[in-house]
Design a protein around this motif. Structure first.
Motif, PDB file in Angstrom:
ATOM      1  N   PRO A  12      11.599 -22.501 -64.127  1.00  0.00           N
ATOM      2  CA  PRO A  12      11.855 -22.568 -65.565  1.00  0.00           C
ATOM      3  C   PRO A  12      10.608 -22.241 -66.366  1.00  0.00           C
ATOM      4  N   GLY A  13      10.806 -21.464 -67.441  1.00  0.00           N
ATOM      5  CA  GLY A  13       9.691 -21.178 -68.328  1.00  0.00           C
ATOM      6  C   GLY A  13       8.950 -19.907 -68.022  1.00  0.00           C
ATOM      7  N   VAL A  14       9.278 -19.230 -66.909  1.00  0.00           N
ATOM      8  CA  VAL A  14       8.560 -18.011 -66.585  1.00  0.00           C
ATOM      9  C   VAL A  14       9.510 -16.841 -66.384  1.00  0.00           C
ATOM     10  N   LEU A  47       3.187 -32.046 -54.724  1.00  0.00           N
ATOM     11  CA  LEU A  47       3.288 -32.460 -56.120  1.00  0.00           C
ATOM     12  C   LEU A  47       3.410 -31.263 -57.063  1.00  0.00           C
ATOM     13  N   ALA A  48       2.619 -30.211 -56.783  1.00  0.00           N
ATOM     14  CA  ALA A  48       2.662 -29.022 -57.636  1.00  0.00           C
ATOM     15  C   ALA A  48       4.032 -28.351 -57.577  1.00  0.00           C
ATOM     16  N   LEU A  49       4.600 -28.262 -56.382  1.00  0.00           N
ATOM     17  CA  LEU A  49       5.894 -27.603 -56.235  1.00  0.00           C
ATOM     18  C   LEU A  49       7.028 -28.461 -56.779  1.00  0.00           C
ATOM     19  N   GLU A  50       6.926 -29.771 -56.600  1.00  0.00           N
ATOM     20  CA  GLU A  50       7.957 -30.641 -57.156  1.00  0.00           C
ATOM     21  C   GLU A  50       7.963 -30.572 -58.681  1.00  0.00           C
ATOM     22  N   ASP A  51       6.783 -30.394 -59.274  1.00  0.00           N
ATOM     23  CA  ASP A  51       6.714 -30.224 -60.725  1.00  0.00           C
ATOM     24  C   ASP A  51       7.455 -28.974 -61.180  1.00  0.00           C
ATOM     25  N   GLU A  52       7.555 -27.992 -60.286  1.00  0.00           N
ATOM     26  CA  GLU A  52       8.257 -26.744 -60.610  1.00  0.00           C
ATOM     27  C   GLU A  52       9.754 -26.828 -60.302  1.00  0.00           C
ATOM     28  N   GLY A  53      10.200 -27.973 -59.762  1.00  0.00           N
ATOM     29  CA  GLY A  53      11.621 -28.149 -59.497  1.00  0.00           C
ATOM     30  C   GLY A  53      12.056 -27.918 -58.068  1.00  0.00           C
ATOM     31  N   TYR A  54      11.101 -27.712 -57.165  1.00  0.00           N
ATOM     32  CA  TYR A  54      11.447 -27.475 -55.759  1.00  0.00           C
ATOM     33  C   TYR A  54      11.636 -28.776 -54.999  1.00  0.00           C
ATOM     34  N   LYS A 129      -6.896 -20.049 -49.124  1.00  0.00           N
ATOM     35  CA  LYS A 129      -7.379 -21.294 -49.721  1.00  0.00           C
ATOM     36  C   LYS A 129      -8.766 -21.071 -50.313  1.00  0.00           C
ATOM     37  N   PRO A 130      -9.119 -21.807 -51.399  1.00  0.00           N
ATOM     38  CA  PRO A 130      -8.202 -22.627 -52.212  1.00  0.00           C
ATOM     39  C   PRO A 130      -7.375 -21.739 -53.122  1.00  0.00           C
ATOM     40  N   HIS A 131      -6.178 -22.155 -53.429  1.00  0.00           N
ATOM     41  CA  HIS A 131      -5.320 -21.342 -54.295  1.00  0.00           C
ATOM     42  C   HIS A 131      -4.820 -22.192 -55.460  1.00  0.00           C
ATOM     43  N   SER A 137       3.126 -20.652 -56.854  1.00  0.00           N
ATOM     44  CA  SER A 137       4.462 -20.556 -57.451  1.00  0.00           C
ATOM     45  C   SER A 137       4.903 -19.112 -57.612  1.00  0.00           C
ATOM     46  N   ALA A 138       3.967 -18.246 -57.998  1.00  0.00           N
ATOM     47  CA  ALA A 138       4.303 -16.825 -58.172  1.00  0.00           C
ATOM     48  C   ALA A 138       4.711 -16.199 -56.848  1.00  0.00           C
ATOM     49  N   ARG A 139       4.009 -16.557 -55.783  1.00  0.00           N
ATOM     50  CA  ARG A 139       4.378 -16.012 -54.469  1.00  0.00           C
ATOM     51  C   ARG A 139       5.770 -16.467 -54.065  1.00  0.00           C
ATOM     52  N   ILE A 140       6.047 -17.753 -54.270  1.00  0.00           N
ATOM     53  CA  ILE A 140       7.356 -18.280 -53.881  1.00  0.00           C
ATOM     54  C   ILE A 140       8.462 -17.660 -54.718  1.00  0.00           C
TER      55      ILE A 140
END
Length: 253
Positions: A12-14, A47-54, A129-131, A137-140
């Protein structure tokens, strides 16, 4: 081999202008398996991916990853190369034997050997790494996009003994179905839909891996090499997917 379709998952949002509502409903529920032995990194990724809804599933070893994937397959798998016991290359090869799920290899070095070895093991992409969370998110997102539709009427593409049916995800060589990963299939369809046209690595990165993609030419080169081993009678002397020196690749009959 028939490729299972992928939900058009996006964050969402992109989304492109005019597609916000579609994007908001796509990412939710996509399952990501992250394989990382460092608990701190594993938690930050989750945590980062869950914030994106995954929906994120964690595994700290290759063995745990294969068990988790066997019980409930993911939509995308992130695999750290340096794992205790079974390393990331072995995990990638094991998953690739049973699934064409998109796989991203994660490495602490941009070393050519590690990158190429990961791609040749069957990965679709790699990340160093580090990414940043946005880069991951863009790769996924790029991996979860649907195969772009072909032009109307391109229901079947035939080049000698090579037959491609884009709508069905089917490839045959000499009447025998050939197993391709989703990325290999997208690459072949892109070339076949524009037979005779020379594509640079940069254009293929954009069209196959995703718009605005920030990868490098090694992704294209290794996937072309993998594709040739599957559709060419003599991969060292390709008849269909040929190199145009200094320019890129094209598909010919």
């Amino acid at each position: 081999m028939r490729l299972a379709g992928i939900s058009p998952d996006r964050i969402p949002g992109v989304a492109p202008i005019g597609a916000e509502n579609l994007a908001a409903s796509c990412t939710m529920g996509s399952r990501i398996l992250t394989v990382e032995d460092d608990e701190r990194i594993r938690t930050s990724v989750r945590l980062a991916l869950e914030d994106e809804g995954y929906d994120v599933v964690e595994a700290e070893s290759g063995e745990d990853a294969l068990l988790a994937f066997g019980q409930d397959p993911a939509d995308v798998v992130l695999i750290d190369i340096m794992l205790p016991g079974m390393d990331g290359f072995e995990v990638c090869r094991a998953i690739r034997k049973i699934s064409d799920v998109p796989i991203v290899m994660v490495t602490a070095r941009a070393d050519t050997h590690d990158v190429v070895a990961g791609l040749e093991a069957g990965a679709d992409d790699y990340l160093t790494k580090p990414h940043a969370p946005k880069e991951l998110s863009a790769r996924i997102r790029a991996l979860l996009r649907r195969v772009r539709p072909t032009e109307p009427g391109a229901r079947q593409l035939v080049f000698g003994d090579l037959e491609i049916i884009p709508d069905e995800g089917v490839v045959r060589v000499a009447a025998e179905e050939v197993h391709l990963t989703k990325t290999e299939f997208r690459l072949l369809v892109e070339l076949a839909s524009n037979a005779g046209r020379v594509f640079s690595r940069e254009v293929l990165l954009e069209r196959v891996w995703g718009y605005g993609y920030f990868g490098d030419g090694r992704l294209v080169d290794v996937h072309i090499r993998r594709l040739r081993t599957k559709i060419e009678p003599d991969p060292a002397n390709p008849r269909h997917v040929v190199t145009v020196r200094g320019l890129g690749y094209k598909l010919q009959a």
